[in-house]
Write a protein that holds these residues in place. Structure first.
Motif, PDB file in Angstrom:
ATOM      1  N   ILE A  37       0.687  -1.138  -0.118  1.00  0.00           N
ATOM      2  CA  ILE A  37       0.003   0.031   0.019  1.00  0.00           C
ATOM      3  C   ILE A  37       0.945   1.066   0.026  1.00  0.00           C
ATOM      4  O   ILE A  37       0.591   2.209  -0.753  1.00  0.00           O
ATOM      5  N   VAL A  38       1.911   1.329   0.727  1.00  0.00           N
ATOM      6  CA  VAL A  38       2.937   2.341   0.978  1.00  0.00           C
ATOM      7  C   VAL A  38       3.448   2.637  -0.429  1.00  0.00           C
ATOM      8  O   VAL A  38       3.545   3.883  -0.810  1.00  0.00           O
ATOM      9  N   ALA A  39       3.803   1.622  -1.134  1.00  0.00           N
ATOM     10  CA  ALA A  39       4.404   1.954  -2.496  1.00  0.00           C
ATOM     11  C   ALA A  39       3.644   2.450  -3.520  1.00  0.00           C
ATOM     12  O   ALA A  39       4.062   3.465  -4.153  1.00  0.00           O
ATOM     13  N   ILE A  40       2.238   2.317  -3.543  1.00  0.00           N
ATOM     14  CA  ILE A  40       1.280   2.861  -4.261  1.00  0.00           C
ATOM     15  C   ILE A  40       0.901   4.386  -3.822  1.00  0.00           C
ATOM     16  O   ILE A  40       1.093   5.191  -4.749  1.00  0.00           O
ATOM     17  N   LEU A  41       0.751   4.376  -2.582  1.00  0.00           N
ATOM     18  CA  LEU A  41       0.283   5.766  -2.018  1.00  0.00           C
ATOM     19  C   LEU A  41       1.421   6.721  -1.932  1.00  0.00           C
ATOM     20  O   LEU A  41       1.301   7.928  -2.372  1.00  0.00           O
ATOM     21  N   GLY A  42       2.615   6.173  -1.755  1.00  0.00           N
ATOM     22  CA  GLY A  42       4.016   6.953  -1.753  1.00  0.00           C
ATOM     23  C   GLY A  42       4.228   7.327  -2.971  1.00  0.00           C
ATOM     24  O   GLY A  42       4.695   8.555  -3.217  1.00  0.00           O
ATOM     25  N   LEU A  43       4.161   6.647  -4.201  1.00  0.00           N
ATOM     26  CA  LEU A  43       4.391   7.014  -5.407  1.00  0.00           C
ATOM     27  C   LEU A  43       3.306   8.058  -6.022  1.00  0.00           C
ATOM     28  O   LEU A  43       4.062   8.987  -6.556  1.00  0.00           O
ATOM     29  N   LEU A  44       2.054   7.896  -5.592  1.00  0.00           N
ATOM     30  CA  LEU A  44       1.012   9.041  -5.867  1.00  0.00           C
ATOM     31  C   LEU A  44       1.592  10.273  -5.418  1.00  0.00           C
ATOM     32  O   LEU A  44       1.463  11.244  -6.065  1.00  0.00           O
ATOM     33  N   LEU A  45       1.962  10.236  -3.912  1.00  0.00           N
ATOM     34  CA  LEU A  45       2.258  11.609  -3.227  1.00  0.00           C
ATOM     35  C   LEU A  45       3.423  12.184  -3.935  1.00  0.00           C
ATOM     36  O   LEU A  45       3.541  13.225  -3.971  1.00  0.00           O
ATOM     37  N   GLY A  46       4.615  11.459  -4.153  1.00  0.00           N
ATOM     38  CA  GLY A  46       5.694  11.900  -4.713  1.00  0.00           C
ATOM     39  C   GLY A  46       5.607  12.545  -6.036  1.00  0.00           C
ATOM     40  O   GLY A  46       6.128  13.397  -6.369  1.00  0.00           O
ATOM     41  N   LEU A  47       4.780  11.755  -6.869  1.00  0.00           N
ATOM     42  CA  LEU A  47       4.542  12.330  -8.225  1.00  0.00           C
ATOM     43  C   LEU A  47       3.869  13.678  -8.091  1.00  0.00           C
ATOM     44  O   LEU A  47       4.157  14.684  -8.741  1.00  0.00           O
ATOM     45  N   LEU A  48       2.993  13.741  -7.226  1.00  0.00           N
ATOM     46  CA  LEU A  48       1.966  15.010  -7.122  1.00  0.00           C
ATOM     47  C   LEU A  48       3.110  15.966  -6.578  1.00  0.00           C
ATOM     48  O   LEU A  48       3.052  17.158  -6.899  1.00  0.00           O
ATOM     49  N   LEU A  49       4.114  15.714  -5.585  1.00  0.00           N
ATOM     50  CA  LEU A  49       4.676  16.819  -5.202  1.00  0.00           C
ATOM     51  C   LEU A  49       5.926  17.000  -6.207  1.00  0.00           C
ATOM     52  O   LEU A  49       6.122  18.332  -6.204  1.00  0.00           O
ATOM     53  N   PHE A  50       6.190  16.230  -7.139  1.00  0.00           N
ATOM     54  CA  PHE A  50       7.214  16.537  -8.267  1.00  0.00           C
ATOM     55  C   PHE A  50       6.413  17.294  -9.160  1.00  0.00           C
ATOM     56  O   PHE A  50       7.088  18.292  -9.869  1.00  0.00           O
ATOM     57  N   GLU A  51       5.333  16.984  -9.625  1.00  0.00           N
ATOM     58  CA  GLU A  51       4.563  17.904 -10.701  1.00  0.00           C
ATOM     59  C   GLU A  51       4.195  18.987 -10.184  1.00  0.00           C
ATOM     60  O   GLU A  51       3.868  19.835 -11.192  1.00  0.00           O
ATOM     61  N   THR A  52       3.834  19.387  -8.886  1.00  0.00           N
ATOM     62  CA  THR A  52       3.407  20.717  -8.600  1.00  0.00           C
ATOM     63  C   THR A  52       4.645  21.687  -8.032  1.00  0.00           C
ATOM     64  O   THR A  52       4.265  22.613  -7.785  1.00  0.00           O
ATOM     65  N   SER A  53       6.001  20.954  -8.076  1.00  0.00           N
ATOM     66  CA  SER A  53       7.133  21.935  -7.927  1.00  0.00           C
ATOM     67  C   SER A  53       7.413  22.933  -8.897  1.00  0.00           C
ATOM     68  O   SER A  53       7.300  22.616 -10.033  1.00  0.00           O
ATOM     69  N   GLY A  54       7.783  24.244  -8.385  1.00  0.00           N
ATOM     70  CA  GLY A  54       8.245  25.200  -9.434  1.00  0.00           C
ATOM     71  C   GLY A  54       7.138  25.571 -10.304  1.00  0.00           C
ATOM     72  O   GLY A  54       7.444  26.196 -11.336  1.00  0.00           O
ATOM     73  N   SER A  55       6.027  25.438 -10.044  1.00  0.00           N
ATOM     74  CA  SER A  55       4.932  26.023 -10.913  1.00  0.00           C
ATOM     75  C   SER A  55       4.737  27.375 -10.676  1.00  0.00           C
ATOM     76  O   SER A  55       4.960  27.785  -9.676  1.00  0.00           O
ATOM     77  N   ASP A  56       4.229  28.523 -11.772  1.00  0.00           N
ATOM     78  CA  ASP A  56       3.856  29.594 -11.392  1.00  0.00           C
ATOM     79  C   ASP A  56       2.426  29.849 -11.110  1.00  0.00           C
ATOM     80  O   ASP A  56       2.176  30.955 -10.877  1.00  0.00           O
ATOM     81  N   LEU A  58      -0.919  29.668  -9.212  1.00  0.00           N
ATOM     82  CA  LEU A  58      -0.981  29.964  -7.569  1.00  0.00           C
ATOM     83  C   LEU A  58      -1.893  28.576  -7.204  1.00  0.00           C
ATOM     84  O   LEU A  58      -1.343  28.345  -6.158  1.00  0.00           O
ATOM     85  N   SER A  59      -2.651  28.178  -8.113  1.00  0.00           N
ATOM     86  CA  SER A  59      -3.509  26.770  -7.476  1.00  0.00           C
ATOM     87  C   SER A  59      -2.596  25.848  -7.240  1.00  0.00           C
ATOM     88  O   SER A  59      -2.873  25.043  -6.325  1.00  0.00           O
ATOM     89  N   VAL A  60      -1.802  25.707  -8.207  1.00  0.00           N
ATOM     90  CA  VAL A  60      -0.653  24.560  -8.145  1.00  0.00           C
ATOM     91  C   VAL A  60       0.140  24.618  -6.754  1.00  0.00           C
ATOM     92  O   VAL A  60       0.623  23.865  -6.190  1.00  0.00           O
ATOM     93  N   LYS A  61       0.699  26.007  -6.899  1.00  0.00           N
ATOM     94  CA  LYS A  61       1.585  25.964  -5.589  1.00  0.00           C
ATOM     95  C   LYS A  61       1.041  26.009  -4.415  1.00  0.00           C
ATOM     96  O   LYS A  61       1.551  25.478  -3.578  1.00  0.00           O
ATOM     97  N   ILE A  62      -0.316  26.302  -4.135  1.00  0.00           N
ATOM     98  CA  ILE A  62      -1.321  25.909  -2.849  1.00  0.00           C
ATOM     99  C   ILE A  62      -1.392  24.457  -2.823  1.00  0.00           C
ATOM    100  O   ILE A  62      -1.135  24.192  -1.628  1.00  0.00           O
ATOM    101  N   LEU A  63      -1.544  23.827  -3.913  1.00  0.00           N
ATOM    102  CA  LEU A  63      -1.607  22.182  -4.040  1.00  0.00           C
ATOM    103  C   LEU A  63      -0.235  21.681  -3.259  1.00  0.00           C
ATOM    104  O   LEU A  63      -0.304  20.897  -2.487  1.00  0.00           O
ATOM    105  N   ASN A  64       0.709  22.227  -3.699  1.00  0.00           N
ATOM    106  CA  ASN A  64       2.215  21.778  -3.476  1.00  0.00           C
ATOM    107  C   ASN A  64       2.417  21.966  -1.828  1.00  0.00           C
ATOM    108  O   ASN A  64       2.827  21.198  -1.451  1.00  0.00           O
ATOM    109  N   VAL A  65       1.879  23.089  -1.513  1.00  0.00           N
ATOM    110  CA  VAL A  65       1.888  23.370  -0.157  1.00  0.00           C
ATOM    111  C   VAL A  65       1.320  22.503   0.833  1.00  0.00           C
ATOM    112  O   VAL A  65       1.690  22.014   1.801  1.00  0.00           O
ATOM    113  N   ILE A  66       0.118  22.336   0.416  1.00  0.00           N
ATOM    114  CA  ILE A  66      -0.889  21.478   1.247  1.00  0.00           C
ATOM    115  C   ILE A  66      -0.424  19.977   1.229  1.00  0.00           C
ATOM    116  O   ILE A  66      -0.296  19.452   2.264  1.00  0.00           O
TER     117      ILE A  66
END
Length: 228
Positions: A37-56, A58-66
């Motif tokens: 379960i950790v492999a799946i959930l961690g991969l999704l969370l990590g991907l979300l952190l990666f995809e939302t990092s460095g975006s200009d 505002l909504s994506v920045k807020i999602l990354n912070v959350i």
């Protein structure tokens, strides 16, 4: 029960071996289910952190912070405290706060944020030139994910899941102190609380062996898939 001196650790006649093997398989079961379960959930969370990092945006920045705050909070809480905090949720999810199944929610929530950060780091280490080349060839985000990001970072992802597995085995041992089953509970209740040092020693040795096996499996897999 004689609890005097070093010799008490080697009174193996005081060990209930059927209970020991049962606790061993319970620990392995909890480890395998949790890490899947950790492999799946961690991969999704990590991907979300990666995809939302460095975006200009505002909504994506807020999602990354959350997501980042969620990950950082649950990485920071000591696991034994996290188990207690999650007891009401555990009761709702599995209908009990004791036993092997009751330990799974806390194990997953405790280990997933750690693996998510390792996934994010692994994705950031992928050569940007490879990603840019895939984009230039018309690859969409999903194709970049499963044809570039995951294949290129696979050795790091496997290493990360190995580290998370080792941490999970330690968490499982701690969870045994509040009735989550496995070798941790056996070592605490039948060993420490019953002044039976032999049980504590044997349970500890088996836990170490389990760690060695998972570490070997992880290292062997990385060597096979790492083409560098």
């Amino acid at each position: 029960m004689n609890n005097q001196g070093i010799q008490s650790y080697f009174q193996f006649k005081n060990v209930n071996w059927p209970d020991m093997w049962s606790a061993t398989w319970e620990t392995i079961w909890m480890t395998v289910v949790s890490i899947a379960i950790v492999a799946i959930l961690g991969l999704l969370l990590g991907l979300l952190l990666f995809e939302t990092s460095g975006s200009d945006r505002l909504s994506v920045k807020i999602l990354n912070v959350i997501v980042g705050v969620f990950v950082n909070i649950f990485r920071s809480i000591p696991f034994i405290i996290l188990i207690v905090l999650l007891l009401p949720l555990t009761q709702v999810l599995v209908g009990s706060i004791t036993g092997a199944k009751a330990g799974i929610p806390a194990l997953v929530i405790g280990a997933s944020p750690m693996y998510a950060r390792l996934v994010e780091i692994a994705f950031h280490e992928v050569d940007k030139g490879v990603i840019e080349a895939a984009v230039a060839m018309g690859a969409n985000k999903w194709q970049i994910l499963y044809k570039v990001l995951i294949p290129e970072s696979l050795p790091a992802l496997v290493s990360g899941i190995t580290v998370s597995t080792i941490a999970l085995i330690g968490y499982i041992a701690m969870a045994g102190a509040i009735g989550a089953g496995g070798l941790g509970q056996l070592a605490y209740t039948d060993g420490f609380q019953s002044y039976n040092n032999a049980i504590t020693l044997v349970a500890t040795v088996i836990i170490v062996l389990i760690v060695f096996v998972f570490q070997w499996l992880g290292d062997s897999t990385v060597k096979k898939i790492d083409k560098r």
